[in-house]
Write an enzyme that holds these catalytic residues in place. Structure first.
Site, PDB file in Angstrom:
ATOM      1  N   ARG A 161      -0.235  -0.940  15.831  1.00 10.12           N
ATOM      2  CA  ARG A 161      -0.994  -1.701  14.837  1.00 10.12           C
ATOM      3  C   ARG A 161      -1.168  -3.154  15.283  1.00 10.12           C
ATOM      4  NH1 ARG A 161       0.169  -2.499   8.318  1.00 10.12           N
ATOM      5  NH2 ARG A 161       0.790  -4.619   8.720  1.00 10.12           N
TER       6      ARG A 161
ATOM      7  N   ARG B  98       1.431  10.272   4.161  1.00 10.74           N
ATOM      8  CA  ARG B  98       1.443   9.016   4.899  1.00 10.74           C
ATOM      9  C   ARG B  98       2.552   8.963   5.944  1.00 10.74           C
ATOM     10  NH1 ARG B  98      -0.562   3.938   1.302  1.00 10.74           N
ATOM     11  NH2 ARG B  98      -2.731   4.609   1.206  1.00 10.74           N
TER      12      ARG B  98
ATOM     13  N   ARG C 236       2.986   3.337   8.652  1.00  7.24           N
ATOM     14  CA  ARG C 236       3.542   1.994   8.610  1.00  7.24           C
ATOM     15  C   ARG C 236       5.059   1.848   8.522  1.00  7.24           C
ATOM     16  NH1 ARG C 236       1.037   1.373   2.628  1.00  7.24           N
ATOM     17  NH2 ARG C 236       2.065   3.222   1.846  1.00  7.24           N
TER      18      ARG C 236
ATOM     19  N   TYR D 251     -13.829   3.715  -5.027  1.00  3.91           N
ATOM     20  CA  TYR D 251     -13.918   2.640  -4.034  1.00  3.91           C
ATOM     21  C   TYR D 251     -15.364   2.205  -3.796  1.00  3.91           C
ATOM     22  CZ  TYR D 251      -9.019   3.424  -2.931  1.00  3.91           C
ATOM     23  OH  TYR D 251      -7.649   3.526  -3.016  1.00  3.91           O
TER      24      TYR D 251
ATOM     25  N   ASP E 262      -8.430   8.080   7.580  1.00  9.72           N
ATOM     26  CA  ASP E 262      -8.466   7.438   6.269  1.00  9.72           C
ATOM     27  C   ASP E 262      -9.535   8.114   5.432  1.00  9.72           C
ATOM     28  OD1 ASP E 262      -9.359   5.092   4.276  1.00  9.72           O
ATOM     29  OD2 ASP E 262      -7.337   4.698   4.993  1.00  9.72           O
TER      30      ASP E 262
END
Length: 344
Positions: free
Chosen positions: A40, A27, A31, A153, A76
Site C-alpha cells: 500500500r 476483508r 489492511r 455511493y 473493490d
C-alpha cells in the site's frame, strides 16, 4: 483445471457433510496485514486493483499467513460504478469519493452498461493468475456489490452512516432509481458471469447497506435486483448473499436459491436458522471487534459461536470486514480455533 485440495467451503455450500467447519474472513486480504501495508505504501489503491500481479499477491497473503479455507479476490465493489462511467477516487483513511454523483436524469445519461470484458478485463486477468498461483490449495471467491449498495455511493457521492440522500433519491425519483438499479444489475450479472468464467469457484454479493432499508423498501430497492443476480448465477457457481443488518429478510433471501446467506453479529444463530430454513448455508457471524480480545477469549468465543450454529451448513466468518487494527496473531487464532473445533 487443477483439482481443489481443500473444497470444504464448496461442499458446505452444497449442503454436504464435512469433517469440520470451513473458515474465511471478509476483508481478509488487506489492511491488518503488514505485508499488505508494505504494498500500500508503494502503490495507489486502484493501481493495486488494476495490476493483476499485485491483486494476486494480495489475494494470496491471508491464505499463506492466516491459513483461511478460501481466498477472496482483492478488488473493490466500486470498480463497477467506475466501469459504468463514474469517476471514483479512493482516499486512504477517508474512504471513497465519487465527485460527480447522480442526482438527475441528465446525470444518469453519463452512465452506461459497459462491455465488462473491455472495462473490467484486469479483474478477470487477476482471477486467472490467482487460480494459477493457488494451484488448487483453496477455492477462490469472486464478488460484487449489490445494486442498492452501489446506488448509495453513486447518488451520495461518498460514504455515509445513513445514506439519506440516496434514500431521498429513491423516494423522490423512483423511476430514475429503478432505471439506475437495473443498469447496475445488468452490469453486475455480466461482471460476475465473467468472474466465474475466469475461474472464481464461488461468488458473494455484498449488500453492505441493505440494513438501512425497511423490510418493504428492502424488497423494492434491493432484493428484487439481488434476486435477478442470483437467478443468473446460481447454476454457474455457489452464490452467497451478505446483506448486513437485513436479518428480517433471511426467509426471502433464502427463497432466491442462493446457496449461502451471510449474517452479522446482531442476530442469534438459532434465530437466523429459524428464519432462513435448513436448505441454505449460513455464514458468520463473529463480531470483528471481538478479535481485539485476548487470544484465550477469542478461542472461547469461537467455540460458543460454533456450538450455537451446530454441525453442518455453516461457514465461520466475521459479521463484517476485519478491522485494520486487529493483530495478525489474533486473526490466526480465530482461524485456528475454528479448525480445531469438533462437533461432538
Amino acid at each position: 483445471m487443477t483439482a481443489l485440495k481443500n473444497d470444504l467451503i464448496l461442499r458446505t455450500l452444497r449442503g454436504e457433510a464435512t469433517e469440520r467447519t470451513p473458515v474465511w474472513m471478509m476483508r481478509q486480504a488487506g489492511r491488518y496485514l503488514p505485508e499488505y501495508m508494505a504494498l500500500r505504501a508503494k502503490y495507489g489503491f486502484f493501481e493495486r486493483c488494476q495490476t493483476p500481479e499485485l491483486a494476486c499477491e494480495i489475494t494470496l497473503q491471508p491464505v499463506d499467513i492466516v491459513g483461511v479455507d478460501a481466498a477472496i479476490l482483492f478488488s473493490d465493489i466500486l470498480v463497477v460504478p467506475q466501469a459504468m462511467g463514474m469517476e471514483v477516487q479512493l482516499i486512504e483513511s477517508k474512504g471513497p469519493l465519487l465527485p460527480e454523483p447522480i442526482h438527475t436524469k441528465k446525470d444518469l445519461e453519463r452512465i452506461v452498461v459497459p462491455d465488462v470484458q473491455d472495462r473490467l478485463h484486469y479483474v478477470f486477468d487477476a482471477i486467472r493468475l490467482i487460480k494459477q498461483e493457488l494451484n488448487g490449495r483453496v477455492p477462490l471467491i469472486g464478488f460484487a456489490g449489490a445494486p442498492w449498495t452501489l446506488l448509495c455511493y453513486m447518488v451520495q457521492g461518498k460514504g455515509s452512516k445513513t445514506f439519506d440522500e440516496a434514500k431521498a433519491f429513491c423516494y423522490q425519483q423512483p423511476e430514475l432509481a429503478h432505471q439506475l438499479l437495473q443498469m447496475i444489475t445488468d452490469t453486475t450479472i455480466a461482471y460476475m458471469k465473467e468472474q466465474i468464467a475466469a475461474g472464481a469457484d464461488m461468488v458473494q454479493i455484498f449488500d453492505s447497506w441493505g440494513g438501512l432499508l425497511s423490510p418493504e423498501d428492502f424488497e423494492t430497492f434491493s432484493l428484487q435486483y439481488i434476486r435477478q443476480i442470483v437467478a443468473a448465477l446460481k447454476d454457474l457457481a455457489p452464490t452467497i448473499i451478505f446483506a448486513k443488518g437485513a436479518w428480517f429478510a433471511l426467509e426471502e433471501m433464502a427463497a432466491t436459491g442462493a446457496h449461502g446467506l451471510g449474517i452479522d453479529w446482531c442476530i442469534k444463530p438459532q434465530l437466523a436458522r429459524q428464519f432462513a430454513g435448513d436448505k441454505v448455508t449460513l455464514q458468520g457471524n463473529f463480531d470483528p471487534a471481538r478479535l481485539l480480545s485476548p487470544i484465550t477469549e477469542i478461542r472461547a468465543s469461537v467455540k460458543r459461536m460454533l456450538e450455537a450454529f451446530g454441525p453442518g451448513r455453516h461457514i465461520a466468518n466475521l459479521g463484517h470486514g476485519i478491522l485494520p487494527n486487529v493483530p495478525v496473531d489474533h486473526a490466526r487464532a480465530f482461524v485456528d480455533a475454528v479448525k480445531e473445533f469438533s462437533v461432538q
